[in-house]
Design an enzyme around this catalytic site. Structure first.
Site, PDB file in Angstrom:
ATOM      1  N   HIS A 124       0.818  -0.964   0.072  1.00  0.00           N
ATOM      2  CA  HIS A 124       0.169   0.098   0.048  1.00  0.00           C
ATOM      3  C   HIS A 124       1.174   1.123   0.005  1.00  0.00           C
ATOM      4  O   HIS A 124       0.357   2.367   0.364  1.00  0.00           O
ATOM      5  CB  HIS A 124      -1.077   0.434   1.210  1.00  0.00           C
ATOM      6  CG  HIS A 124      -1.971  -0.805   1.872  1.00  0.00           C
ATOM      7  ND1 HIS A 124      -2.728  -1.349  -0.038  1.00  0.00           N
ATOM      8  CD2 HIS A 124      -2.748  -1.447   2.210  1.00  0.00           C
ATOM      9  CE1 HIS A 124      -3.681  -2.692  -0.078  1.00  0.00           C
ATOM     10  NE2 HIS A 124      -3.779  -2.497   1.936  1.00  0.00           N
ATOM     11  N   HIS A 128     -10.190   2.006   0.612  1.00  0.00           N
ATOM     12  CA  HIS A 128      -9.701   0.688   1.235  1.00  0.00           C
ATOM     13  C   HIS A 128     -10.945   0.776   2.436  1.00  0.00           C
ATOM     14  O   HIS A 128     -10.675   0.528   3.484  1.00  0.00           O
ATOM     15  CB  HIS A 128      -7.793   0.555   1.943  1.00  0.00           C
ATOM     16  CG  HIS A 128      -7.719  -1.166   2.695  1.00  0.00           C
ATOM     17  ND1 HIS A 128      -8.815  -1.806   3.336  1.00  0.00           N
ATOM     18  CD2 HIS A 128      -7.074  -1.730   2.148  1.00  0.00           C
ATOM     19  CE1 HIS A 128      -8.314  -2.432   3.292  1.00  0.00           C
ATOM     20  NE2 HIS A 128      -6.795  -2.732   2.662  1.00  0.00           N
ATOM     21  N   GLU A 140     -11.647  -4.115  -3.163  1.00  0.00           N
ATOM     22  CA  GLU A 140     -11.000  -3.204  -3.573  1.00  0.00           C
ATOM     23  C   GLU A 140      -9.928  -2.792  -4.401  1.00  0.00           C
ATOM     24  O   GLU A 140     -10.134  -3.853  -5.361  1.00  0.00           O
ATOM     25  CB  GLU A 140      -9.347  -3.198  -2.611  1.00  0.00           C
ATOM     26  CG  GLU A 140      -9.520  -2.885  -1.345  1.00  0.00           C
ATOM     27  CD  GLU A 140      -8.459  -3.840  -0.727  1.00  0.00           C
ATOM     28  OE1 GLU A 140      -6.628  -3.735  -0.627  1.00  0.00           O
ATOM     29  OE2 GLU A 140      -8.238  -4.548   0.565  1.00  0.00           O
TER      30      GLU A 140
HETATM   31  C1  GLA Z   1      -5.215  -5.777   2.021  1.00  0.00           C
HETATM   32  C2  GLA Z   1      -3.949  -6.518   1.603  1.00  0.00           C
HETATM   33  C3  GLA Z   1      -4.372  -7.874   2.962  1.00  0.00           C
HETATM   34  C4  GLA Z   1      -4.110  -6.515   4.011  1.00  0.00           C
HETATM   35  C5  GLA Z   1      -5.008  -5.045   4.001  1.00  0.00           C
HETATM   36  C6  GLA Z   1      -4.473  -4.547   5.358  1.00  0.00           C
HETATM   37  O1  GLA Z   1      -6.507  -5.732   1.596  1.00  0.00           O
HETATM   38  O2  GLA Z   1      -4.449  -7.156   0.361  1.00  0.00           O
HETATM   39  O3  GLA Z   1      -3.430  -8.523   3.335  1.00  0.00           O
HETATM   40  O4  GLA Z   1      -2.284  -6.078   4.477  1.00  0.00           O
HETATM   41  O5  GLA Z   1      -5.083  -4.359   2.728  1.00  0.00           O
HETATM   42  O6  GLA Z   1      -4.254  -4.704   6.193  1.00  0.00           O
END
Ligand code: GLA
Length: 367
Positions: free
Chosen positions: A119, A193, A331
């Site tokens: 991210h 997110h 997402e």
């Molecule tokens: C995304 C990732 C997960 C986790 C979340 C945040 O969805 O794929 O593995 O890291 O973000 O916690």
């Protein structure tokens, strides 16, 4: 008519209210924008991390509940490690071994998730203070958030100008339009997110929600949750959501991929139509409230994540602790690790080109 009130007074239908939301860790003031539409829905967005803080939607009896996990103030977002409601960039999801090569040059990023980058790195767009501007929209009210990510920020090349426009429409949709330009060749994968629980945040797990995903394939991962490169058919696997299926129906099956993710934490390859524009990617029904959410997008993939890392220790809005699987994320995105996967759709953005993606969450009820 849209009004912008600086007060904390109860918002009028079809209004925008701006209030103080606290301060960033380095003392800059943070705001919260609250939009109320003509159908009684409400969306709150902060310029800190561009996070969607709350989304209040009616159930089949008209009763409104907040269907997003989040925090009550900027301090919550400063300490957040879960990306609640955040705008994620420059690269949503993971880049393997925290590096990629562009035109023969290796770019090294922060390892903030095991051996990988997650991210956007240590200080992703979710920790940036965005410049906010309210805008009128034909079908509702909008907030434009802008951010300049400087050349080299978190290891990524190019001065990147990013604009994200959130619109709460009068028909209970939340549209997110992402645009960006760069002055050097770079990679980019922006997403939102949101952690949703259509029964209301803090009301238990999301295992009873019925989910449909328009995907015939998904991208299996290794132990670091990096795609192996394979596009695997969902047929005869717990990843087949082509017909409405309870999220919890197969989540604990002894499936290798579910074990690696601790549940669902996978990118689905969406069945994209040939023509451009948004198309339906996923649909959710929460049977007790009747709330329905459709996800429409221009993106080729969607990360379906079932809140497997939530552990009941994170305390959110109204002092509520959020246990494992008390929310799901969908997402919209390009596939994880695309900079290192030549067969995946490209995430390269060239100078002179314009990054432009749209995702809309449409809410309704089933009687
Ligand atoms: C995304 C990732 C997960 C986790 C979340 C945040 O969805 O794929 O593995 O890291 O973000 O916690």
């Amino acid at each position: 008519m849209t009004t912008l009130a600086q007060t904390g007074a109860t918002p009028q239908l079809g209004s925008t209210t701006k209030k103080s939301f606290g301060k960033t860790p380095d003392g800059q003031p943070v705001d919260l924008y609250v939009f109320t539409n003509k159908s009684g829905a409400e969306a709150s967005i902060t310029n800190y991390g561009g996070a969607l803080v709350s989304l209040k939607m009616p159930d089949r009896n008209g009763k409104v509940a907040d269907i997003l996990l989040g925090y009550d103030n900027a301090d919550g977002y400063a300490g957040d490690k879960s990306y609640f409601g955040a705008l994620v960039g420059r690269y949503g999801n993971r880049i393997g071994h925290a590096q990629f090569v562009l035109d023969g040059k290796t770019y090294t990023l922060a390892k903030n998730n095991g051996d990988n980058t997650l991210h956007g790195g240590v200080k992703g767009f979710n920790k940036a203070l965005w410049t906010a501007k309210t805008l009128p929209a034909k079908d509702g009210q909008s907030l434009e958030l802008s951010y300049l990510s400087k050349d080299g920020e978190e290891g990524f090349p190019g001065n990147l100008k990013v604009s994200v426009i959130y619109t709460l429409t009068d028909t209970n949709a939340l549209r997110i339009v992402y645009t960006a330009t760069t002055d050097k060749k770079t990679v980019l994968n922006l997403t939102s997110h949101g952690y949703f629980n259509l029964a209301g945040q803090g009301s238990g797990d999301i295992l009873g929600h019925l989910l449909t995903i328009q995907a015939d394939q998904f991208t299996p991962v290794d132990s670091g949750l990096i795609p192996t490169g394979e596009l695997r058919d969902v047929m005869d696997t717990p990843f087949d959501f082509r017909k409405p299926t309870a999220i919890g129906a197969r989540i604990d099956q002894p499936d290798e991929q579910l074990k690696l993710g601790g549940g669902y934490d996978h990118n689905f390859v969406l069945r994209m139509p040939m023509d451009k524009g948004e198309y339906l990617a996923a649909r959710l029904l929460e049977p007790t409230s009747g709330r329905v959410m459709e996800v429409w997008t221009t993106e080729p993939g969607i990360q379906f994540y079932t809140g497997n890392f939530l552990d009941g220790k994170t305390v959110g809005k109204g002092g509520i602790a959020y246990p494992k699987r008390s929310a799901f994320c969908l997402e919209t995105q390009h596939f994880p690790d695309s900079p290192n996967q030549p067969k995946f759709p490209s995430v390269v953005l060239n100078p002179g080109a314009r990054y432009h993606t749209v995702t809309t969450y449409k809410f309704s009820v089933e009687k």
